[in-house]
Scaffold this active site. Structure first.
Site, PDB file in Angstrom:
ATOM      1  N   LYS A  54      29.633  52.849  58.421  1.00  0.00           N
ATOM      2  CA  LYS A  54      28.221  52.859  58.829  1.00  0.00           C
ATOM      3  C   LYS A  54      27.653  54.274  58.695  1.00  0.00           C
ATOM      4  O   LYS A  54      26.538  54.464  58.205  1.00  0.00           O
ATOM      5  CB  LYS A  54      28.086  52.329  60.269  1.00  0.00           C
ATOM      6  CG  LYS A  54      28.316  50.815  60.313  1.00  0.00           C
ATOM      7  CD  LYS A  54      28.626  50.252  61.692  1.00  0.00           C
ATOM      8  CE  LYS A  54      29.025  48.785  61.580  1.00  0.00           C
ATOM      9  NZ  LYS A  54      29.515  48.203  62.832  1.00  0.00           N
ATOM     10  N   GLN A  98      30.203  50.076  69.004  1.00  0.00           N
ATOM     11  CA  GLN A  98      31.148  49.258  68.230  1.00  0.00           C
ATOM     12  C   GLN A  98      31.961  48.360  69.164  1.00  0.00           C
ATOM     13  O   GLN A  98      32.561  48.829  70.120  1.00  0.00           O
ATOM     14  CB  GLN A  98      32.082  50.188  67.421  1.00  0.00           C
ATOM     15  CG  GLN A  98      32.991  49.455  66.453  1.00  0.00           C
ATOM     16  CD  GLN A  98      32.229  48.728  65.355  1.00  0.00           C
ATOM     17  OE1 GLN A  98      31.331  49.279  64.732  1.00  0.00           O
ATOM     18  NE2 GLN A  98      32.592  47.471  65.111  1.00  0.00           N
ATOM     19  N   ASP A 121      21.632  46.829  66.650  1.00  0.00           N
ATOM     20  CA  ASP A 121      22.604  45.755  66.471  1.00  0.00           C
ATOM     21  C   ASP A 121      22.053  44.434  67.014  1.00  0.00           C
ATOM     22  O   ASP A 121      22.630  43.372  66.767  1.00  0.00           O
ATOM     23  CB  ASP A 121      23.890  46.114  67.238  1.00  0.00           C
ATOM     24  CG  ASP A 121      25.117  46.045  66.358  1.00  0.00           C
ATOM     25  OD1 ASP A 121      24.986  45.733  65.169  1.00  0.00           O
ATOM     26  OD2 ASP A 121      26.221  46.296  66.884  1.00  0.00           O
TER      27      ASP A 121
END
Ligand code: NAP
Length: 293
Positions: A54, A98, A121
């Protein structure tokens, strides 16, 4: 019938090029590049490789990235403080925590702290809640699920009015993709580990999204002729001809499905590349929204 293969790699590349062009245009107008902050807790090698990819994608697209790595034994308060600090930092446009985090961390509490304007996200309760409610718009939708919908749109599969079947009900893929399909006026059935006779349900699907993490479980004769099949699964199939001793396959038996489906994503090269592309798109959008564009 032989399915049209949906080239997720090429479609993701196009999205990345569009994002990079917009980032460059904004920079030439004197704007700061969008910045994504990633938070990793612990040392899972898969998670480490995801956050590294990322950060690399940000760099390639001319965006900034900040990578925060806390040790496996980090306390809940430490993780929460870090998220609060990133929320308050005006240089940070998007925050990605994450998952999964180590077992002692209350993920839900951490996710609920992410400012919903920075929740690229799409997993914060406000964004997911808005996605689940009629007439409400989330600021961001989760990346892998939106990638699935983007692929369908890109190849011209009609969603409205279709029967869609989603295999899997995880918070990360199955549930949000089902909500996205409902918001696009599909009639959606969600199957999970307690569903009886999955094959007969799948046979009704005009659109099938498989996200169960069960190697090649969906057989060719489960697929309605001409259906659009999006295979999210990533499974390691033993293969002594490969250096690593395995190759990646999906939740759908590709060789069988290709004979029945109308459209089919390969694994790898289907949904996988879309996840980061959608994250980059969301991070750009976060910067645009925060700067009143
Ligand atoms: P997950 O959290 O393990 O959830 C799996 C879901 O599948 C659960 O809802 C489970 O049901 C259901 N399930 C498991 N076995 C089943 C069976 N035999 N029959 C019917 N349903 C079954 O997985 P996930 O995070 O959603 O990921 C799913 C797959 O997608 C994995 O292979 C993962 O690697 C892949 N993935 C790919 C990407 C990408 O970018 N391409 C991103 C994320 C995930 P219950 O709820 O009843 O337990």
């Amino acid at each position: 019938m032989t399915a049209q293969i949906i080239d997720g790699k090429a479609i993701a590349l196009k999205i990345r090029e569009e994002v990079a062009a917009e980032v460059a245009r904004r920079k030439s107008n004197g704007k700061e590049p969008p910045v994504l902050a990633t938070v990793l807790v612990g040392d899972r090698t898969d998670s480490l490789s995801y956050v590294t990819s990322k950060g690399k994608a940000c760099q390639e697209l001319g965006m900034g990235s900040i990578s925060q790595h806390l040790p496996e034994n980090a306390a809940q308060a430490e993780v929460e403080d870090l998220v609060k600090q990133l929320n308050a930092d005006p240089k940070v446009n998007g925050i990605l925590v994450q998952l999964p985090m180590p077992g002692h961390i209350d993920e839900e509490r951490v996710l609920s702290l992410i400012s919903f304007e920075k929740d690229v996200d799409g997993f914060s309760p406000v964004n997911i809640g808005r996605l689940a409610q009629k007439g409400r718009q989330p600021l961001f939708t989760p990346c892998t699920p939106s990638g699935c919908i983007y692929l369908l749109d890109e190849v011209g599969v009609k969603i409205e009015g279709t029967n869609a079947v989603v295999l899997g009900r995880s918070n990360i893929v199955g549930m949000p993709v089902a909500l996205l399909l409902i918001s696009r006026n599909a009639t959606v059935t969600v199957c999970h580990s307690r569903t009886r006779d999955i094959a007969s349900i799948v046979r009704q699907a005009d659109i099938l999204i498989a996200a169960i993490g069960r190697m090649e479980m969906v057989r060719g004769d489960w697929i309605k002729p001409g259906a659009a099949v999006i295979d999210v699964g990533i499974n390691e199939k033993p293969d002594p001809t490969k250096k690593k001793g395995y190759r990646l396959v999906g939740d759908v038996n590709f060789d069988e499905a290709v004979e029945a489906a109308g459209w089919l994503t390969p694994v790898p090269g289907g949904v996988g590349p879309m996840t980061i592309a959608m994250l980059m798109k969301n991070t750009l959008r976060a910067a645009q929204l925060q700067q009143g564009e």
